[in-house]
Design a protein around this motif. Structure first.
Motif, PDB file in Angstrom:
ATOM      1  N   GLN A   1       0.834  -1.197   0.000  1.00  0.00           N
ATOM      2  CA  GLN A   1       0.000   0.000   0.000  1.00  0.00           C
ATOM      3  C   GLN A   1       0.874   1.254   0.000  1.00  0.00           C
ATOM      4  N   ASP A   2       0.297   2.363  -0.420  1.00  0.00           N
ATOM      5  CA  ASP A   2       1.012   3.636  -0.394  1.00  0.00           C
ATOM      6  C   ASP A   2       1.125   4.133   1.043  1.00  0.00           C
ATOM      7  N   GLN A   3       2.262   4.712   1.364  1.00  0.00           N
ATOM      8  CA  GLN A   3       2.467   5.292   2.686  1.00  0.00           C
ATOM      9  C   GLN A   3       2.018   6.746   2.690  1.00  0.00           C
ATOM     10  N   THR A   4       1.518   7.179   3.829  1.00  0.00           N
ATOM     11  CA  THR A   4       1.191   8.592   4.008  1.00  0.00           C
ATOM     12  C   THR A   4       2.499   9.366   4.178  1.00  0.00           C
ATOM     13  N   PRO A   5       2.462  10.696   4.043  1.00  0.00           N
ATOM     14  CA  PRO A   5       3.683  11.488   4.262  1.00  0.00           C
ATOM     15  C   PRO A   5       4.304  11.247   5.636  1.00  0.00           C
ATOM     16  N   ASP A   6       3.468  11.142   6.668  1.00  0.00           N
ATOM     17  CA  ASP A   6       4.000  10.887   8.005  1.00  0.00           C
ATOM     18  C   ASP A   6       4.655   9.508   8.079  1.00  0.00           C
ATOM     19  N   GLN A   7       4.043   8.545   7.416  1.00  0.00           N
ATOM     20  CA  GLN A   7       4.604   7.198   7.413  1.00  0.00           C
ATOM     21  C   GLN A   7       5.922   7.159   6.639  1.00  0.00           C
ATOM     22  N   ILE A   8       5.989   7.867   5.551  1.00  0.00           N
ATOM     23  CA  ILE A   8       7.234   7.933   4.778  1.00  0.00           C
ATOM     24  C   ILE A   8       8.357   8.493   5.635  1.00  0.00           C
TER      25      ILE A   8
END
Length: 222
Positions: free
Chosen positions: A68-75
């Protein structure tokens, strides 16, 4: 030039028995093989030494696993964790000083281990063959200290889940060339200086072997 990463898992600095022994070992390696390695020290208890690995980082990890794509915070959280791993992976050899806390390792060392022990980073997994360490070819020396516990003491004086856990983790990530030296007990000991000298002698001997490995690595890289 080969590099050594020194992981200091004690917050006591000048008062730390394990740190004193780690510096003795590093000085002995330097004396045996001057100018053959670069040294970097990570003091785990320093403010900001490690990023948090909580809800956001865990979600980032699961996003990687599930595609899945990561959110900016997750990145950002995943990149912070990766930076800690990259520092670990860049080193050719390691020196760890580990005081026993409540029969186990200090919590910041466990945090560091949990950050860098990720699939595809420090280990791999095959559904038919199981886990495999990816850090093969590295060398490590681990210095363990404890105030009351020592091998052979009655159960009422403690248990050792620290050195056993750490040795298992080294093996898990593929660091099979590991030397473990113990200084214990540091409190309930009528001859603490004698026990310290024995540990220093073991470390001086280990330093000669360690220096030889660094010489070999330097020859390969020259």
């Amino acid at each position: 030039m080969p590099s050594i990463l020194h992981i200091n898992a004690s917050p006591r600095y000048a008062n730390s028995d394990s740190l004193r022994l780690a510096r003795h070992f590093i000085d002995s390696v330097q004396a045996a093989a001057p100018g053959t390695f670069e040294l970097e020290t990570l003091n785990l208890f320093d403010d900001g030494a490690l990023p948090a690995f909580g809800r956001t980082a865990a979600a980032a990890k699961m996003s990687v696993f599930t595609g899945q794509d990561q959110t900016p915070d997750q990145i950002a959280a995943w990149e912070s964790a990766r930076a800690v791993f990259d520092q670990f992976a860049a080193a050719d050899a390691y020196v760890f000083n580990i005081p026993m806390w409540n029969s186990g390792v200090p919590y910041v060392l466990k945090q560091w281990i949990d950050i860098i022990t990720q699939p595809g980073w420090s280990f791999g997994f095959d559904p038919h063959k199981g886990y495999s360490g990816l850090m093969e070819g590295k060398h490590a020396v681990a210095i363990h200290s404890s105030g009351v516990y020592a091998p052979g003491v009655p159960a009422a004086f403690g248990s050792d889940f620290s050195s056993t856990f750490f040795a298992d983790w080294l093996n898990f990530v593929g660091i099979h060339d590991a030397t473990h030296v113990r200084f214990a007990p540091t409190v309930l000991n009528a001859d603490v200086e004698g026990t310290r000298q024995l540990a220093e002698t073991d470390l001086s001997d280990a330093a000669l072997l360690f220096a030889g490995k660094l010489w070999a690595l330097q020859l390969v890289t020259d």
